[in-house]
Design a protein around this motif. Structure first.
Motif, PDB file in Angstrom:
ATOM      1  N   GLU A 391      31.918  43.837  28.133  1.00  0.00           N
ATOM      2  CA  GLU A 391      31.029  44.793  28.784  1.00  0.00           C
ATOM      3  C   GLU A 391      31.057  44.578  30.295  1.00  0.00           C
ATOM      4  OE1 GLU A 391      27.723  44.681  25.140  1.00  0.00           O
ATOM      5  OE2 GLU A 391      27.447  43.453  26.949  1.00  0.00           O
ATOM      6  N   ILE A 392      30.840  45.648  31.029  1.00  0.00           N
ATOM      7  CA  ILE A 392      30.670  45.555  32.474  1.00  0.00           C
ATOM      8  C   ILE A 392      29.261  46.034  32.815  1.00  0.00           C
ATOM      9  CG2 ILE A 392      33.113  45.774  33.046  1.00  0.00           C
ATOM     10  CD1 ILE A 392      32.683  48.713  33.632  1.00  0.00           C
ATOM     11  N   GLY A 393      28.681  45.463  33.898  1.00  0.00           N
ATOM     12  CA  GLY A 393      27.286  45.758  34.181  1.00  0.00           C
ATOM     13  C   GLY A 393      27.003  46.008  35.642  1.00  0.00           C
ATOM     14  N   HIS A 394      25.782  46.507  35.905  1.00  0.00           N
ATOM     15  CA  HIS A 394      25.356  46.862  37.254  1.00  0.00           C
ATOM     16  C   HIS A 394      23.934  46.346  37.485  1.00  0.00           C
ATOM     17  CE1 HIS A 394      28.769  49.686  37.176  1.00  0.00           C
ATOM     18  NE2 HIS A 394      28.365  49.960  35.942  1.00  0.00           N
ATOM     19  N   GLU A 395      23.545  46.289  38.741  1.00  0.00           N
ATOM     20  CA  GLU A 395      22.189  45.912  39.141  1.00  0.00           C
ATOM     21  C   GLU A 395      21.849  44.484  38.699  1.00  0.00           C
ATOM     22  OE1 GLU A 395      19.345  48.725  37.813  1.00  0.00           O
ATOM     23  OE2 GLU A 395      20.356  50.468  38.700  1.00  0.00           O
ATOM     24  N   VAL A 396      22.188  43.524  39.559  1.00  0.00           N
ATOM     25  CA  VAL A 396      21.962  42.111  39.256  1.00  0.00           C
ATOM     26  C   VAL A 396      20.476  41.803  39.170  1.00  0.00           C
ATOM     27  CG1 VAL A 396      22.303  39.749  40.083  1.00  0.00           C
ATOM     28  CG2 VAL A 396      24.122  41.456  40.359  1.00  0.00           C
ATOM     29  N   ASP A 427      38.398  55.306  34.075  1.00  0.00           N
ATOM     30  CA  ASP A 427      37.199  55.703  33.322  1.00  0.00           C
ATOM     31  C   ASP A 427      35.920  55.127  33.910  1.00  0.00           C
ATOM     32  OD1 ASP A 427      38.669  57.138  31.372  1.00  0.00           O
ATOM     33  OD2 ASP A 427      39.135  55.261  30.338  1.00  0.00           O
ATOM     34  N   TYR A 428      36.049  54.031  34.675  1.00  0.00           N
ATOM     35  CA  TYR A 428      34.876  53.365  35.251  1.00  0.00           C
ATOM     36  C   TYR A 428      35.157  53.136  36.740  1.00  0.00           C
ATOM     37  CZ  TYR A 428      34.340  52.447  30.256  1.00  0.00           C
ATOM     38  OH  TYR A 428      34.257  52.590  28.897  1.00  0.00           O
ATOM     39  N   SER A 429      34.884  54.135  37.530  1.00  0.00           N
ATOM     40  CA  SER A 429      35.289  54.118  38.936  1.00  0.00           C
ATOM     41  C   SER A 429      34.251  53.502  39.864  1.00  0.00           C
ATOM     42  CB  SER A 429      35.602  55.549  39.407  1.00  0.00           C
ATOM     43  OG  SER A 429      34.463  56.386  39.218  1.00  0.00           O
ATOM     44  N   SER A 430      33.045  53.263  39.387  1.00  0.00           N
ATOM     45  CA  SER A 430      32.025  52.664  40.249  1.00  0.00           C
ATOM     46  C   SER A 430      32.122  51.140  40.188  1.00  0.00           C
ATOM     47  CB  SER A 430      30.627  53.121  39.818  1.00  0.00           C
ATOM     48  OG  SER A 430      30.364  52.726  38.487  1.00  0.00           O
ATOM     49  N   ALA A 431      31.668  50.487  41.265  1.00  0.00           N
ATOM     50  CA  ALA A 431      31.758  49.024  41.363  1.00  0.00           C
ATOM     51  C   ALA A 431      30.814  48.367  40.366  1.00  0.00           C
ATOM     52  CB  ALA A 431      31.428  48.567  42.777  1.00  0.00           C
ATOM     53  N   SER A 432      31.294  47.296  39.734  1.00  0.00           N
ATOM     54  CA  SER A 432      30.505  46.538  38.758  1.00  0.00           C
ATOM     55  C   SER A 432      30.136  45.176  39.341  1.00  0.00           C
ATOM     56  CB  SER A 432      31.287  46.333  37.466  1.00  0.00           C
ATOM     57  OG  SER A 432      31.621  47.578  36.874  1.00  0.00           O
ATOM     58  N   SER A 433      29.012  44.648  38.896  1.00  0.00           N
ATOM     59  CA  SER A 433      28.561  43.336  39.354  1.00  0.00           C
ATOM     60  C   SER A 433      28.713  42.266  38.286  1.00  0.00           C
ATOM     61  CB  SER A 433      27.094  43.400  39.784  1.00  0.00           C
ATOM     62  OG  SER A 433      26.929  44.246  40.903  1.00  0.00           O
ATOM     63  N   CYS A 434      28.877  42.662  37.023  1.00  0.00           N
ATOM     64  CA  CYS A 434      28.923  41.688  35.926  1.00  0.00           C
ATOM     65  C   CYS A 434      30.068  41.993  34.964  1.00  0.00           C
ATOM     66  CB  CYS A 434      27.621  41.690  35.135  1.00  0.00           C
ATOM     67  SG  CYS A 434      26.160  41.185  36.056  1.00  0.00           S
ATOM     68  N   LEU A 435      30.591  40.933  34.386  1.00  0.00           N
ATOM     69  CA  LEU A 435      31.507  41.023  33.248  1.00  0.00           C
ATOM     70  C   LEU A 435      30.912  40.151  32.143  1.00  0.00           C
ATOM     71  CD1 LEU A 435      34.245  41.725  31.894  1.00  0.00           C
ATOM     72  CD2 LEU A 435      35.128  39.613  32.893  1.00  0.00           C
ATOM     73  N   ARG A 436      30.719  40.728  30.952  1.00  0.00           N
ATOM     74  CA  ARG A 436      30.070  39.987  29.878  1.00  0.00           C
ATOM     75  C   ARG A 436      30.873  40.072  28.585  1.00  0.00           C
ATOM     76  NH1 ARG A 436      23.867  41.231  28.228  1.00  0.00           N
ATOM     77  NH2 ARG A 436      24.799  43.087  27.223  1.00  0.00           N
ATOM     78  N   ARG A 450      39.523  30.774  26.335  1.00  0.00           N
ATOM     79  CA  ARG A 450      40.597  30.024  26.985  1.00  0.00           C
ATOM     80  C   ARG A 450      41.033  30.612  28.326  1.00  0.00           C
ATOM     81  NH1 ARG A 450      45.950  30.826  25.850  1.00  0.00           N
ATOM     82  NH2 ARG A 450      45.358  31.957  23.969  1.00  0.00           N
ATOM     83  N   LYS A 451      40.984  31.912  28.434  1.00  0.00           N
ATOM     84  CA  LYS A 451      41.551  32.520  29.635  1.00  0.00           C
ATOM     85  C   LYS A 451      40.918  33.884  29.873  1.00  0.00           C
ATOM     86  CE  LYS A 451      46.069  33.849  31.590  1.00  0.00           C
ATOM     87  NZ  LYS A 451      47.521  33.942  31.312  1.00  0.00           N
ATOM     88  N   ILE A 452      40.502  34.113  31.113  1.00  0.00           N
ATOM     89  CA  ILE A 452      39.987  35.423  31.536  1.00  0.00           C
ATOM     90  C   ILE A 452      40.688  35.800  32.833  1.00  0.00           C
ATOM     91  CG2 ILE A 452      37.974  36.763  32.248  1.00  0.00           C
ATOM     92  CD1 ILE A 452      36.251  34.809  30.622  1.00  0.00           C
ATOM     93  N   VAL A 453      41.381  36.885  32.825  1.00  0.00           N
ATOM     94  CA  VAL A 453      42.082  37.360  34.030  1.00  0.00           C
ATOM     95  C   VAL A 453      41.626  38.784  34.318  1.00  0.00           C
ATOM     96  CG1 VAL A 453      44.298  37.860  35.105  1.00  0.00           C
ATOM     97  CG2 VAL A 453      44.081  35.910  33.559  1.00  0.00           C
ATOM     98  N   VAL A 454      41.065  38.993  35.492  1.00  0.00           N
ATOM     99  CA  VAL A 454      40.646  40.334  35.879  1.00  0.00           C
ATOM    100  C   VAL A 454      41.342  40.727  37.173  1.00  0.00           C
ATOM    101  CG1 VAL A 454      38.401  39.976  34.795  1.00  0.00           C
ATOM    102  CG2 VAL A 454      38.639  39.616  37.250  1.00  0.00           C
ATOM    103  N   ARG A 455      41.547  42.023  37.312  1.00  0.00           N
ATOM    104  CA  ARG A 455      42.066  42.589  38.550  1.00  0.00           C
ATOM    105  C   ARG A 455      41.031  43.603  39.038  1.00  0.00           C
ATOM    106  NH1 ARG A 455      44.801  38.828  38.124  1.00  0.00           N
ATOM    107  NH2 ARG A 455      47.094  38.656  38.171  1.00  0.00           N
ATOM    108  N   THR A 456      40.805  43.592  40.343  1.00  0.00           N
ATOM    109  CA  THR A 456      39.796  44.488  40.905  1.00  0.00           C
ATOM    110  C   THR A 456      40.387  45.302  42.038  1.00  0.00           C
ATOM    111  OG1 THR A 456      39.035  42.774  42.446  1.00  0.00           O
ATOM    112  CG2 THR A 456      37.916  42.917  40.308  1.00  0.00           C
TER     113      THR A 456
END
Length: 457
Positions: A391-396, A427-436, A450-456
């Motif tokens: 999941e991706i999230g907004h508003e910390v 599909d998700y063009s707005s900036a996110s603050s969280c990855l869950r 074991r491994k999490i790789v994200v590109r922003t």
């Protein structure tokens, strides 16, 4: 008892070492030729009194080394840095890697990382013309680093060195080999002694290495983790090769310098380092993988022969993920903290008793648009995430377990313990603050992330 044993051993080392360090320099002879005064004037070399360093060393009840330094380039800072990176260099018969090494240290560090670091380079060759040419190249290539105190270039005159000829031939080494490795021990002793008061930690490198991206941040994280454990340590290794990537506390640096000097003719520096570690009561090596430094030289600085030694654990791009705080409400098995899954440094997060609704989350320092996300769980087919979604999230917001986001949206589910999705920004063009990562069913097995790789973007 361990403290008494340690103190006794170190007292003996310092007692006999102190006598040897204070031998008058006019009794020390070798076959090298000291450069003339005219050459020194041409180099614009000036002796440097180490009042700050010697004052600090003396306050720790260490005997001062009988040595003075010449500052060839750079502007010493009054500000104590987090890390001092020490390099000793001599003229090679074939090829040179020094400038590439310096460039790698600088280019693989952010401006903020460089501000917390000083590189101390000892030009340890007695060939004045080589030193002059090298200083000229360094001055041309790294003017801002020299001016801002991020790079210092030093030399120690020959008459401060102990005898370098007619030494003991331990291990049946040839006399030329004994001279080379013995002088190298003294070079490192002088280098470490100078660097002791410049920073909180000291990192030993060689003059023919390349660095991983943001190596400073990885070193700082690992050091903070080690300090948080409240365990005794003397050296942390960030490379399995020789005397590359060895990290010491600066409080131990004066003693290490004297140890290398006292036993300079006995064995190579990396062997002495192992003995020093054991004398300081660190029984086991502490090695972090992947390695942060790679040996890139192909010709030895000793005899010019080919040297293709490589660290198979080296990875240049260790952590492509953005800076983030990491949280979980799952149990943590031993020291396999949740941050390890995000850092991608060859380690992992490990937990048990996984229940529906448990989560692992990263809260980004700066919101960003995710373009791709890859999450790998388990190892060798075991401890996979059986049921979960990303999941991706907004508003910390602030929660009982730390920081999180006020709202989340799912971007997909795990299949066989793995999640991958590319072109997320379509599909998700707005900036996110969280990855869950959220568990969606009670789990029978343990869990390894074991491994999490994200590109922003």
């Amino acid at each position: 008892m361990r403290f008494i044993k340690k103190a006794t051993i170190l007292a003996i080392v310092l007692l006999f070492g102190g006598f040897y360090f204070l031998v008058p320099s006019d009794l020390i002879k070798n076959d090298f030729v000291e450069p003339s005064e005219s050459v020194l004037k041409k180099l614009n070399v000036r002796p440097v009194k180490l009042a700050p360093q010697l004052s600090w060393v003396e306050s720790q009840n260490y005997l001062p080394l009988n040595v003075s330094y010449q500052l060839l380039a750079g502007t010493p800072s009054n500000q104590k840095r987090y890390l001092a990176v020490g390099i000793s260099s001599v003229r090679r018969l074939h090829g040179t890697y020094l400038l590439s090494t310096l460039q790698s240290i600088i280019s693989k560090s952010s401006p903020e990382e460089r501000a917390s670091m000083v590189v101390v380079l000892l030009l340890a060759d007695f060939d004045a013309s080589w030193r002059e040419a090298t200083v000229k190249e360094i001055t041309s290539r790294f003017p801002s680093e020299l001016e801002e105190g991020h790079l210092l270039v030093l030399h120690v005159p020959q008459h401060f060195y102990p005898p370098l000829q007619g030494l003991k031939r331990n291990y049946n080494d040839a006399p030329t080999r004994v001279t080379f490795r013995s002088k190298q021990n003294v070079d490192y002793s002088f280098l470490i002694n100078y660097s002791a008061g410049l920073s909180h930690y000291y990192l030993q490198l060689e003059d023919d290495v390349s660095c991983a991206n943001n190596f400073f941040t990885h070193i700082r994280r690992r050091t903070e983790e080690q300090e948080a454990k409240m365990t005794t340590w003397t050296v942390i290794e960030f490379s399995v090769l020789g005397y590359i990537g060895k990290l010491y506390k600066s409080v131990d640096a004066p003693l290490l310098a004297r140890f290398l000097f006292l036993f300079y003719q006995e064995m190579p520096c990396d062997w002495l380092m192992s003995h020093f570690r054991e004398l300081m009561t660190q029984k086991e090596t502490i090695i972090f993988k992947p390695s942060l430094f790679q040996h890139m030289g192909t010709f030895s600085s000793f005899d010019g022969k080919h040297n293709h030694l490589k660290d198979k654990n080296f990875r240049e791009d260790l952590n492509p993920n953005p800076n983030a705080d990491v949280f979980t409400d799952m149990s943590i098995y031993r020291d396999n903290a949740p941050r390890r899954a995000w850092d991608n440094a060859g380690e992992f997060f490990w937990s048990n008793s996984i229940k529906k609704g448990n989560f692992w989350a990263a809260v980004l320092d700066v919101p960003a648009v995710f373009t791709s996300i890859v999450v790998e769980t388990g190892t060798e087919g075991r401890d996979l995430l059986e049921s979960g979604q990303v999941e991706i999230g907004h508003e910390v917001i602030t929660t009982p377990t730390g920081k999180s986001c006020g709202e989340f949206q799912s971007v997909g589910t795990f299949k066989n313990g793995r999640f991958e999705r590319n072109e997320l920004d379509k599909d998700y063009s707005s900036a996110s603050s969280c990855l869950r990562i959220r568990v969606t069913a009670d789990q029978r097995a343990w869990l390894i992330i074991r491994k999490i790789v994200v590109r922003t973007r």
